[in-house]
Design an enzyme around this catalytic site. Structure first.
Site, PDB file in Angstrom:
ATOM      1  CG  ASP A 205     -13.772  -0.317 -60.571  1.00 54.29           C
ATOM      2  OD1 ASP A 205     -13.793   0.866 -60.220  1.00 54.29           O
ATOM      3  OD2 ASP A 205     -13.586  -0.682 -61.745  1.00 54.29           O
ATOM      4  CD  GLU A 263     -17.685   2.798 -59.537  1.00 52.31           C
ATOM      5  OE1 GLU A 263     -17.461   3.899 -60.028  1.00 52.31           O
ATOM      6  OE2 GLU A 263     -17.235   1.749 -60.039  1.00 52.31           O
TER       7      GLU A 263
HETATM    8  C1  GLC Z   1     -14.699   2.916 -61.719  1.00 52.30           C
HETATM    9  C2  GLC Z   1     -13.544   3.685 -61.132  1.00 52.30           C
HETATM   10  C3  GLC Z   1     -12.934   4.508 -62.211  1.00 52.30           C
HETATM   11  C4  GLC Z   1     -12.441   3.589 -63.307  1.00 52.30           C
HETATM   12  C5  GLC Z   1     -13.538   2.687 -63.818  1.00 52.30           C
HETATM   13  C6  GLC Z   1     -12.998   1.548 -64.632  1.00 52.30           C
HETATM   14  O1  GLC Z   1     -15.736   3.733 -62.124  1.00 52.30           O
HETATM   15  O2  GLC Z   1     -13.977   4.441 -60.033  1.00 52.30           O
HETATM   16  O3  GLC Z   1     -11.896   5.312 -61.730  1.00 52.30           O
HETATM   17  O4  GLC Z   1     -11.956   4.354 -64.365  1.00 52.30           O
HETATM   18  O5  GLC Z   1     -14.245   2.102 -62.760  1.00 52.30           O
HETATM   19  O6  GLC Z   1     -12.316   0.626 -63.828  1.00 52.30           O
END
Ligand code: GLC
Length: 539
Positions: A205, A263
């Site tokens: 994440d 991500e």
């Molecule tokens: C990422 C996740 C999202 C979350 C954010 C903070 O972007 O996909 O759902 O709110 O991180 O952890």
């Protein structure tokens, strides 16, 4: 296709499960691990290679579970560690790998180390594990800088003693201090904990945050704008790759090595280091989430990303939907350029969505990406053709975005509504009780049991596509074939031809035997918004 078991992830179809909204075994309105385990036969039949579980850790749900109290446990509402082990065994028994979500930028404010930090007071070693700074003004009453958080509002929260802590997301998500050895060591323990339990890979994440440069004086928000070259103090700093190099050593101690996907919302040219084999190994490419359903746009995204992946020594990834964005069946139902948030605020009425066209384009886009080299990430419910639930009333919203933006951003709940398994019964088969977000009446028409075995249904189309892909997928090569305006055609090794018609004019079927079409053909013609796969006829 590589036959090395180490490379299973390179061209995998990964299915994202948002645990609280998948299947609720105990009927408390929240999906759970036994619920997911009960659906393993469904996943096997669908034909996915791996499942990615969004967070299932103990959490107050300030951000749908991305506020983690304890990264090495299961939320009691979702299950137990024993039930986690049962899920791993069931998935592995079905030949499906498991990826779990790791949230390393922040913990929740209920994490034991954060509670200790609050109790220990300013200047304490306990506070050094997070990012605390003295406030400005005579009594520290002003935030250390004017930075804003991703969900709206300031990025600093005062704790009442002159100190403020940094949270790039909600105030309940304090950012870790990645310069602290305890933080590094604790994350290695977490990765090892899950890898030892049989987890095959990790989704990381906000992988582009973590390490930060908070040298004072802190820059202003205006000064941060446009720093996309690694010099931003909060995002995409080069030092973050030292963290991932250490993680890679840990991953490679396992056989097969554990995998990871970043991500990282970074410019495409900065993606390679996250995806490198010395780092996480793969990174999400979100370019199709931003692209219009358009031949030139799709072709450009594919060309660029295949090149980026090769440069990184990785395979490419393809994503049309996830738990953070409007479902692609709805995105493609709106005119290009629509402000999706404004559309959600209008409860999905303005502009009126072209629902049938949206689904047609969604299926065509899905068939297009499933034929590409690399791995495809699917989001639960897209195999039913689910549209966004755009008319959730404000009182039901859970996403912190809604409240933190003062009602200006509707948030992401519309793609997180528990999915429909049956056309009747409580919560459309989600569980024996209710659902934690209200489900619309139209869920009955798209439920799994309405589509199961029905020729031409979206569910059967996904099953057919995944089965054909498994059979046809070979090496990670693609050759473009010259095509009329608005049409994209490519071939893959082994006699696999793929054509998508984005244009209004019908186009002639290429030679070969049709193995998949995303919608009906008109005789020998491929109509608008349709993708077709063909296989060379045996000579
Ligand atoms: C990422 C996740 C999202 C979350 C954010 C903070 O972007 O996909 O759902 O709110 O991180 O952890």
């Amino acid at each position: 296709m590589s036959t090395n078991p180490k490379d299973w992830w390179r061209q995998a179809v990964v299915y994202q499960v948002y645990p609280r909204s998948y299947a609720d075994h105990d009927g408390d309105g929240t999906g759970d691990l036994p619920g997911i385990t009960s659906r393993v036969p469904y996943l096997r039949r669908l034909g996915v290679d791996a499942v990615w579980l969004s967070p299932f850790y103990p959490s107050a749900l300030a951000d749908g579970g991305y506020d983690v109290d304890d990264h090495r446990d299961v939320d009691p509402r979702i299950g137990t560690l024993d039930q986690f082990d049962e899920l791993v065994a069931a998935l592995h028994g079905a030949g499906i790998k498991l990826i779990v979500d790791i949230v390393p930028n922040h913990s929740s404010d209920r994490h034991v180390w954060f509670r200790q930090a609050l109790a220990a007071g300013p200047g304490s070693p306990e506070r050094e594990r997070y990012v605390f700074r003295r406030g400005g003004g005579a009594d520290g009453e002003l935030p250390p800088s004017d930075w804003t958080a991703a969900f709206g509002g300031p990025a600093w929260e005062p704790v009442g003693d002159g100190d403020w802590y940094l949270h790039l997301f909600a105030p309940e998500q304090p950012d870790w201090n990645w310069d602290h050895p305890d933080v590094r060591a604790d994350h290695l323990r977490t990765l090892e904990f899950w890898a030892d339990r049989g987890v095959d890979g990790f989704r990381i994440d906000v992988a582009n945050a973590l390490t930060k440069d908070l040298t004072e004086p802190l820059p202003t928000k205006a000064e941060l704008a446009g720093l996309l070259d690694g010099s931003h103090p909060l995002f995409d700093r080069d030092e973050v790759h030292e963290v991932y190099a250490q993680w890679r050593e840990l991953f490679d101690r396992y056989d097969p090595p554990r995998t990871a996907v970043a991500e990282a919302w970074v410019p495409a040219h900065r993606r390679a280091r996250y995806a490198s084999p010395e780092g996480l190994g793969q990174a999400f490419n979100f370019d199709l989430l931003k692209a219009d359903f358009d031949a030139a746009a799709f072709r450009e995204v594919v060309t660029d990303n295949l090149r980026f992946a090769t440069e990184a020594g990785s395979s490419s990834t393809w994503v049309l939907s996830n738990h953070d964005v409007v479902r692609h069946a709805s995105r493609y139902a709106l005119p290009p350029g629509t402000d999706e948030n404004a559309w959600l605020l209008s409860e999905g009425k303005d502009p009126a969505p072209d629902t049938a066209g949206g689904l047609r384009r969604a299926r065509a886009a899905t068939a297009f990406i499933l034929a590409l080299p690399g791995s495809t990430y699917l989001y639960q419910g897209e195999e039913l053709g689910l549209a966004e639930v755009a008319d959730l009333s404000p009182a039901t919203l859970q996403d912190p975005t809604w409240r933190r933006s003062g009602g200006e951003q509707k948030g992401r709940d519309g793609c997180r509504v528990p999915i429909p398994w049956t056309a009747t019964g409580p919560s459309y088969g989600f569980g024996p009780g209710g659902a934690h977000l209200p489900q619309p009446a139209w869920f009955a028409d798209v439920a799994v049991d309405r589509q199961d075995g029905v020729e031409g249904s979206t569910l059967e189309f996904y099953r057919q596509a995944l089965a054909a892909r498994r059979r046809l997928q070979t090496t990670e090569d693609l050759t473009w074939v010259p095509s009329p305006e608005g049409v994209v055609t490519f071939t893959r090794p082994g006699g696999w031809t793929v054509l998508t018609n984005f244009s209004a004019a019908d186009v002639e079927l290429p030679a070969g035997r049709v193995v998949l079409c995303s919608g009906p053909l008109r005789g020998n013609l491929v109509p608008q918004d349709t993708t077709v796969w063909l296989e060379d006829e045996p000579a």
